[in-house]
Design an enzyme around this catalytic site. Sequence first.
Site, PDB file in Angstrom:
ATOM      1  CE  LYS A 209      -1.889   2.597   3.176  1.00 22.13           C
ATOM      2  NZ  LYS A 209      -1.949   3.922   2.537  1.00 22.13           N
ATOM      3  CD  GLU A 283      14.138   0.337   7.581  1.00 23.21           C
ATOM      4  OE1 GLU A 283      14.651   1.251   8.272  1.00 23.21           O
ATOM      5  OE2 GLU A 283      14.789  -0.625   7.146  1.00 23.21           O
ATOM      6  CB  CYS A 317      13.227   8.638   7.671  1.00 24.01           C
ATOM      7  SG  CYS A 317      14.176   7.811   6.393  1.00 24.01           S
ATOM      8  CD  GLU A 414      10.439  11.874  11.684  1.00 22.46           C
ATOM      9  OE1 GLU A 414       9.410  11.304  12.079  1.00 22.46           O
ATOM     10  OE2 GLU A 414      11.230  11.374  10.876  1.00 22.46           O
TER      11      GLU A 414
END
Length: 504
Positions: A209, A283, A317, A414
Site C-alpha cells: 500500500k 523503518e 527520515c 521529528e
Amino acid sequence: MSMLTAKKPTRPAARAAGRPLPELIFGDLWEYDPAPETADPKLKARYDLFIGGRFTAPASGKYFDSINPANETKLAEIAHANAADVDAAYQAAKKAHDNVWGRMPGRERAKYIYRIARLLQDRAREFAVAETMDGGKPIKESRDFDVPMCAAHFFYHAGWADKLDYVAPGRRVAPLGVVGQVIPWNFPLLMLAWKLAPALAMGNTIVIKPAETTSITALKLAEIFQDAGLPAGVVNIVTGFGDTGAAVMGHPIAAKVAFTGSTEVGKIIMRSLAGTDKKMTMELGGKAANIVFDDAPIDQAVEGIVNGIFFNQGHVCCAGSRLLVQETVAAEVLAKLKNRIRVLRIGDPLDKNTDIGAINSKEQLGTIERLVAIGVKDGATMFQPPCKLPSKGYYFRPTIFSGVSMSHRIAREEIFGPVLSVLTFRTVDEAVEKANNTAYGLSAGVWTDKGTRILKMSTELKAGVVWANTYNKFDPTSPFGGYKESGFGREGGRQGLLDYCKLI
Ligand code: NAP
Ligand code: MG
C-alpha cells in the site's frame, strides 16, 4: 538547456550604460527565467487497484483525489481499497507464490526484475515528472535521485536472484511466502523499490500500500509490471487510507510485514500483531545529528548540512535535523549557513532551477508550522530568508533555529520539514552524549579532518547509518535501518535480503 537570464545583480547592464556599478551583495539571489521540465507524465484520470495482474475497480466503488501540492490542482482519482479488496490481493499473491513465483528458479526471476529496471529507465523522464507532480519534490531530485535509485535497486536485486546460495553462507534460503508492505509519501517510488526488489528476488509475492497522497507512481510501475510480463499476482497494489493500511498489515496470509512510516503508527502495528508469528521490519522516524568539529572543511560541511536538511523539503527520515557544531566554529558555520540558504530557490517543483519544492500536503504543512511556532515560543532564535513563496500550493521557507537546547521540542521531535535546529558542544564526549540523547537512532553525520575521530564517532553513535564528511548518500549495496525507536530490520545489501527469507 534552459535559458538562464541573470536579472540581478545588474552590474553588466550598469557597465554597458556607463552608470556606476551597483554594490555586489554576497548571497544575492539571481533570478533565472523559468525552466520547466516538459516531459509528459502520461497520467490517467482514474487509477484502479492492481490485483492479480489487472487493474481492478475497488469493491466499494469509492475513489479519492490525488492532488498536486505545488498548485493544489487535482491530478487523478485513486481507488480506495477496503478489507475485501485487500483480501482479494492476498489471495492473488498466495496463488502466485504457491504456483509460480515461489517455485521459479532464481535465475528466471532475475530476468523479470532486470526487465522492470530497464523499462523504468526507458520511461525515466515520464516517471520523474509524475513523481514531482504528485509529491511536490523538485524535478532535479526525482530526475537525478529517486528514479535512478529506484532502477538501481531493481538492478542490484536482479543480480542477487541467481546467487541466493551466498546470502547466508553455509545455509540454504527459501522465500517466506506472501509479504504485506506499507510505505510513506516522502520517497514514493524509492520506498516501493526498497520494499519490492529484495522481496521479489527472494521469491516472495507482495501486497503493498502506497501513502494516500502519493499513489500515482506506484500504479504507473504496475504498468511496467504488465509490460515486463511479471506473472499475475506477484505484486499487488492496494491504494487507500484510513483502514486500508491496517488491513494490509493484519491479514492472516501475510508471513511477514514490512512498514516504513512514523514511529507512532509503527507502534500501533506492532501492538496489533503481538502474539502472531509474522516476521516484521520497521523503518520508522529519525532525529539525526549532523556533527561538525572545528577541524572540519567548513564550506563542504555547510553544503552537507544544507543537503542533509533541505533536500526534499526535509521530508527525509534520516534528515540531519539537528546540527551539533563545536563552539569555536559555531558563529562561522551559522553565518555561512544563513548566507547559503538565502540563495536556495523555492517554488515550482517542475522548474529545473528549483532547490526546495512543495510540502507534500496541507496536513504536513500544518504540522511544520505548529512545531516551528513552538520553537519560537520556547525561546529559540529563528532565521528564514526573505524569499517570495508561490501564492498557491504548500510551501515553507527553509528555517534555521539557533540558541536551541536539548529540552526544546524542536530538538527532540521529528518535524519532517525544512527546519534545522542548531546546538553547540565543546568536547567529543559531549557531542556523542548530545547526539545519542534522542529516542531515535536512524542516522548521523560527522565532519572532521581526523580519521580516528570518524572511527570513534561511528562506533559510539547509536545510529544505523553514520556518514563521514558527506550526508544523505545511498546505495543499494548498503544496508539501511534504525536503532531504538527508529525501528529494526535492514533494507539494502545482503542484510536486507536476509529479512525476506527463511534459513533452511
Ligand atoms: P505514517 O503516517 O506513519 O504513514 C505511513 C504509511 O502507513 C502510510 O501509507 C499510511 O497510510 C499508513 N498507515 C497509517 N495508519 C496505519 C495503520 N494503523 N496501520 C497500517 N498502516 C497505516 O507516516 P508518513 O507521515 O506517511 O511518513 C513520514 C514518516 O515516515 C516519518 O516519521 C519518517 O521518518 C518515516 N520514514 C522512515 C523511513 C525509514 O527508512 N526509517 C523512511 C521514510 C520515512 P495513509 O495513506 O492513510 O497515511
Ligand atoms: Mg499528491
